[in-house]
Motif scaffolding. Structure first.
Motif, PDB file in Angstrom:
ATOM      1  N   SER A  49     -12.362   2.196  -8.654  1.00 32.14           N
ATOM      2  CA  SER A  49     -13.583   1.706  -9.522  1.00 32.14           C
ATOM      3  C   SER A  49     -13.109   0.571 -10.178  1.00 32.14           C
ATOM      4  O   SER A  49     -12.181   0.064  -9.935  1.00 32.14           O
ATOM      5  CB  SER A  49     -13.464   2.918 -10.680  1.00 32.14           C
ATOM      6  OG  SER A  49     -12.575   2.900 -11.388  1.00 32.14           O
TER       7      SER A  49
ATOM      8  N   GLY B  61     -20.480   4.098 -22.709  1.00 33.40           N
ATOM      9  CA  GLY B  61     -21.266   3.490 -21.853  1.00 33.40           C
ATOM     10  C   GLY B  61     -20.558   2.932 -20.615  1.00 33.40           C
ATOM     11  O   GLY B  61     -20.726   2.616 -19.513  1.00 33.40           O
ATOM     12  N   TYR B  62     -19.493   2.048 -21.268  1.00 34.23           N
ATOM     13  CA  TYR B  62     -18.492   1.194 -20.209  1.00 34.23           C
ATOM     14  C   TYR B  62     -17.915   2.329 -19.133  1.00 34.23           C
ATOM     15  O   TYR B  62     -17.764   2.099 -17.834  1.00 34.23           O
ATOM     16  CB  TYR B  62     -17.468   0.406 -20.930  1.00 34.23           C
ATOM     17  CG  TYR B  62     -16.661  -0.381 -19.954  1.00 34.23           C
ATOM     18  CD1 TYR B  62     -17.062  -1.446 -19.254  1.00 34.23           C
ATOM     19  CD2 TYR B  62     -15.260   0.279 -19.928  1.00 34.23           C
ATOM     20  CE1 TYR B  62     -16.317  -1.762 -18.328  1.00 34.23           C
ATOM     21  CE2 TYR B  62     -14.379  -0.128 -18.886  1.00 34.23           C
ATOM     22  CZ  TYR B  62     -14.950  -1.330 -18.174  1.00 34.23           C
ATOM     23  OH  TYR B  62     -14.111  -1.906 -17.297  1.00 34.23           O
TER      24      TYR B  62
ATOM     25  N   CYS C 272     -18.952   5.184 -18.215  1.00 30.86           N
ATOM     26  CA  CYS C 272     -19.758   5.826 -17.345  1.00 30.86           C
ATOM     27  C   CYS C 272     -20.405   4.741 -16.177  1.00 30.86           C
ATOM     28  O   CYS C 272     -20.471   5.262 -15.022  1.00 30.86           O
ATOM     29  CB  CYS C 272     -20.962   6.263 -18.095  1.00 30.86           C
ATOM     30  SG  CYS C 272     -20.900   7.963 -19.138  1.00 30.86           S
ATOM     31  N   TRP C 273     -20.493   3.560 -16.627  1.00 28.98           N
ATOM     32  CA  TRP C 273     -20.861   2.370 -15.843  1.00 28.98           C
ATOM     33  C   TRP C 273     -19.568   2.502 -14.900  1.00 28.98           C
ATOM     34  O   TRP C 273     -20.033   1.901 -13.689  1.00 28.98           O
ATOM     35  CB  TRP C 273     -21.073   1.238 -16.634  1.00 28.98           C
ATOM     36  CG  TRP C 273     -21.460   0.223 -15.757  1.00 28.98           C
ATOM     37  CD1 TRP C 273     -22.474  -0.283 -14.984  1.00 28.98           C
ATOM     38  CD2 TRP C 273     -20.473  -0.885 -15.608  1.00 28.98           C
ATOM     39  NE1 TRP C 273     -22.134  -1.561 -14.234  1.00 28.98           N
ATOM     40  CE2 TRP C 273     -20.784  -1.989 -14.632  1.00 28.98           C
ATOM     41  CE3 TRP C 273     -18.989  -1.097 -15.756  1.00 28.98           C
ATOM     42  CZ2 TRP C 273     -20.364  -3.129 -14.085  1.00 28.98           C
ATOM     43  CZ3 TRP C 273     -18.349  -2.359 -15.484  1.00 28.98           C
ATOM     44  CH2 TRP C 273     -18.813  -3.214 -14.484  1.00 28.98           C
TER      45      TRP C 273
ATOM     46  N   ALA D 168     -19.825   5.201 -12.481  1.00 30.25           N
ATOM     47  CA  ALA D 168     -21.123   5.009 -11.552  1.00 30.25           C
ATOM     48  C   ALA D 168     -20.895   3.831 -10.554  1.00 30.25           C
ATOM     49  O   ALA D 168     -21.520   4.043  -9.385  1.00 30.25           O
ATOM     50  CB  ALA D 168     -22.294   4.721 -12.323  1.00 30.25           C
ATOM     51  N   THR D 169     -20.100   2.711 -10.695  1.00 32.29           N
ATOM     52  CA  THR D 169     -19.963   1.735  -9.592  1.00 32.29           C
ATOM     53  C   THR D 169     -18.810   1.855  -8.891  1.00 32.29           C
ATOM     54  O   THR D 169     -18.267   1.065  -8.315  1.00 32.29           O
ATOM     55  CB  THR D 169     -19.955   0.419 -10.428  1.00 32.29           C
ATOM     56  OG1 THR D 169     -18.789   0.455 -11.260  1.00 32.29           O
ATOM     57  CG2 THR D 169     -21.112   0.104 -11.246  1.00 32.29           C
TER      58      THR D 169
END
Length: 70
Positions: free
Chosen positions: A53, A27-28, A30-31, A34-35
């Motif tokens: 990133s 999850g980290y 991917c986050w 995404a940012t």
């Protein structure tokens, strides 16, 4: 409670903790992707679009871009 029962309980708890940490890590990642931000770097008249990133603030994955002249 026998030693075998305790060993089984500990093994299940360790497996669950490993699974939770693995899901949090995915999850980290991917986050963070995404940012990601795009920045433009210029070098001797050539422009490059680069990604940054939260994981890697240094510019990477740079691609040359053509600029429109007005």
């Amino acid at each position: 409670m026998s030693i075998e029962d305790r060993a089984e309980t500990i093994a299940v708890a360790v497996a669950v903790m490993f699974f939770v940490i693995f899901i949090a890590f995915i999850g980290y990642i991917c986050w963070a992707e995404a940012t990601a931000d795009t920045i433009i770097l210029r070098d001797d008249g050539q422009s490059y679009a680069c990604q940054t990133s939260r994981i890697s603030p240094a510019p990477h994955d740079c691609k040359p871009v053509k600029e429109k002249r007005s």
